[in-house]
Scaffold this active site. Structure first.
Site, short mmCIF file in Angstrom:
data_model
loop_
_atom_site.label_atom_id
_atom_site.label_comp_id
_atom_site.label_asym_id
_atom_site.label_seq_id
_atom_site.Cartn_x
_atom_site.Cartn_y
_atom_site.Cartn_z
N THR A 1 2.00 7.38 -0.16
CA THR A 1 0.18 6.10 -0.26
C THR A 1 0.59 5.82 -1.68
OG1 THR A 1 -1.51 5.36 0.09
CG2 THR A 1 -1.59 7.98 -0.65
N THR B 1 -6.03 7.96 7.49
CA THR B 1 -5.72 7.03 6.48
C THR B 1 -7.40 6.70 6.27
OG1 THR B 1 -5.25 4.95 6.04
CG2 THR B 1 -5.73 5.82 8.53
N GLY B 2 -7.74 6.13 4.68
CA GLY B 2 -8.85 5.52 5.02
C GLY B 2 -9.68 6.31 3.41
N THR C 1 -1.27 3.55 3.00
CA THR C 1 -1.27 4.64 3.16
C THR C 1 -0.36 5.01 5.00
OG1 THR C 1 -2.90 5.88 2.84
CG2 THR C 1 -1.31 7.25 4.27
N SER D 1 0.82 -1.14 -0.36
CA SER D 1 -0.19 -0.46 0.13
C SER D 1 0.64 1.27 0.30
CB SER D 1 -1.09 -0.26 0.99
OG SER D 1 -0.07 -0.39 2.15
N ARG E 1 -6.13 8.84 -10.91
CA ARG E 1 -7.30 9.61 -9.34
C ARG E 1 -6.25 9.87 -8.23
NH1 ARG E 1 -6.79 7.43 -3.84
NH2 ARG E 1 -9.09 7.46 -2.54
C1 SD4 Z 1 -6.20 7.14 -0.40
N1 SD4 Z 1 -6.36 7.84 2.05
O1 SD4 Z 1 -5.54 7.47 -1.51
C2 SD4 Z 1 -5.82 6.90 1.28
C3 SD4 Z 1 -5.97 5.69 1.43
C4 SD4 Z 1 -5.59 4.89 2.98
O2 SD4 Z 1 -6.17 3.62 4.02
O3 SD4 Z 1 -4.84 5.17 3.52
N2 SD4 Z 1 -6.52 4.09 2.48
O4 SD4 Z 1 -7.25 7.65 -0.39
#
Ligand code: SD4
Length: 325
Positions: free
Chosen positions: A203, A236-237, A185, A83, A213
């Site tokens: 990330t 994160t997320g 991330t 990731s 994207r």
């Molecule tokens: C994103 N926030 O590219 C990042 C991905 C992430 O846990 O943190 N996922 O949207």
């Protein structure tokens, strides 16, 4: 020095022996007693190892900015981490594209987005901050800038990630689930012995995203915000939801109003939850914050978000509190 396995055993045993709330209080307590730096916090369980690398700077009076860049370089270079950096899962067309940003104690900011072929994009974002008149470079221009500054061009798609992508292509269903089993991330923020804050976020973004994207991670104010008078936050997320509330900036502004790091993170999470009141498997966001006093806290939408803390007295992996059980 403890090995990573020992740390995980130690923190795992300590946390397993205690109900969650008590574990959280215990882990946080030393910071509350003796506020101040140095301290580093970072997202997810791979943050433990990353914090160790950051601590090599922070523990010897080093600058928070140097510490966070060195810290996140560990997961960036780890091909097993799918990731971040090398080995990151690709977009739906098979391209690994990375996002990162950085902020220092003087409010300077640098960022790169949708960069291909470069492993250490947090360091690249730092170069943008320090060596250009701009804040953000993207895509081909960011790659050119990297190559002109001595970064090596590499193939980031490992055989394992390519295999996972080819498997995904069989159904090609986009389900942006982010949790401890498949997290993305690393966001890392630190307070150094001089009392200065810096942070970074890096990330490969959401796996199998559309080509081009960009998520929250490279966006100053969304994936990261640092204000040396107040504190620092990272996220994160599901980046789209973080962008829409300018999440990390919101967390720092709540700390400015006197909220604790955890409370500030909770307010940001609830801003998102208000728009999506039903629990959804595909909706996870976690915020992590550190204030100028060295107090830390986190909050997430649903269970599963963990963060790592390292200071003189603490080396722990902590479960972030969540809105949904
Ligand atoms: C994103 N926030 O590219 C990042 C991905 C992430 O846990 O943190 N996922 O949207």
């Amino acid at each position: 020095m403890r090995s990573r396995r020992e740390i995980l055993q130690y923190t795992g045993a300590a946390l397993a022996a205690l109900p969650f709330a008590k574990a959280f209080a215990q882990a946080s307590k030393p910071e509350a007693k003796s506020p101040g730096g140095p301290i580093v916090v970072s997202t997810w369980n791979f943050g433990v190892q990353a914090n160790d690398a950051a601590w090599k700077f922070l523990g010897h009076g080093g600058r928070a900015l140097d510490a966070v860049i060195a810290g996140v370089a560990v997961p960036e270079a780890d091909p097993k981490n799918q990731s971040v950096g090398l080995g990151g899962l690709p977009d739906r067309d098979g391209h690994v594209t990375l996002d990162a940003c950085v902020m220092d104690e003087n409010g300077n900011a640098g960022s790169v987005a949708c960069v291909e072929h470069i492993v250490h994009v947090a360091a690249l974002a730092r170069k943008v901050m320090e060596n250009t008149p701009h804040v953000m470079l993207v895509g081909e221009g960011a790659l050119q800038f990297a190559l002109a500054n001595g970064f090596q061009k590499e193939n980031l798609l490992t055989p394992e990630s390519e295999k996972a992508w080819r498997e995904w292509l069989k159904t090609a269903q986009y389900r942006p689930v982010a949790n401890v089993e498949n997290h993305d991330t690393i966001g890392m923020v630190a307070l150094d012995a001089a009392g200065n804050l810096s942070g970074t976020c890096t990330t490969s973004g959401m796996a199998y995203k559309m080509r081009g994207r960009v998520g929250d991670s490279p966006l100053i104010g969304a994936g990261l915000f640092v204000d040396n008078e107040v504190g620092a936050a990272t996220s994160t997320g599901l980046g789209e939801e973080v962008i829409k509330i300018v999440g990390s900036h919101l967390v720092v502004e709540q700390m400015r109003l006197g909220k604790s790091p955890e409370e500030a993170c909770r307010i940001a999470v609830e801003r998102i939850v208000k728009k999506h009141p039903q629990k959804r498997e595909d909706l996870q966001v976690g915020f992590l914050a550190l204030n100028k006093q060295g107090e830390h806290g986190a909050y997430c939408i649903q269970k599963g978000f963990q963060y790592a803390v390292r200071s003189d007295s603490v080396n722990a992996l902590i479960d972030g509190k969540s809105h949904f059980a």
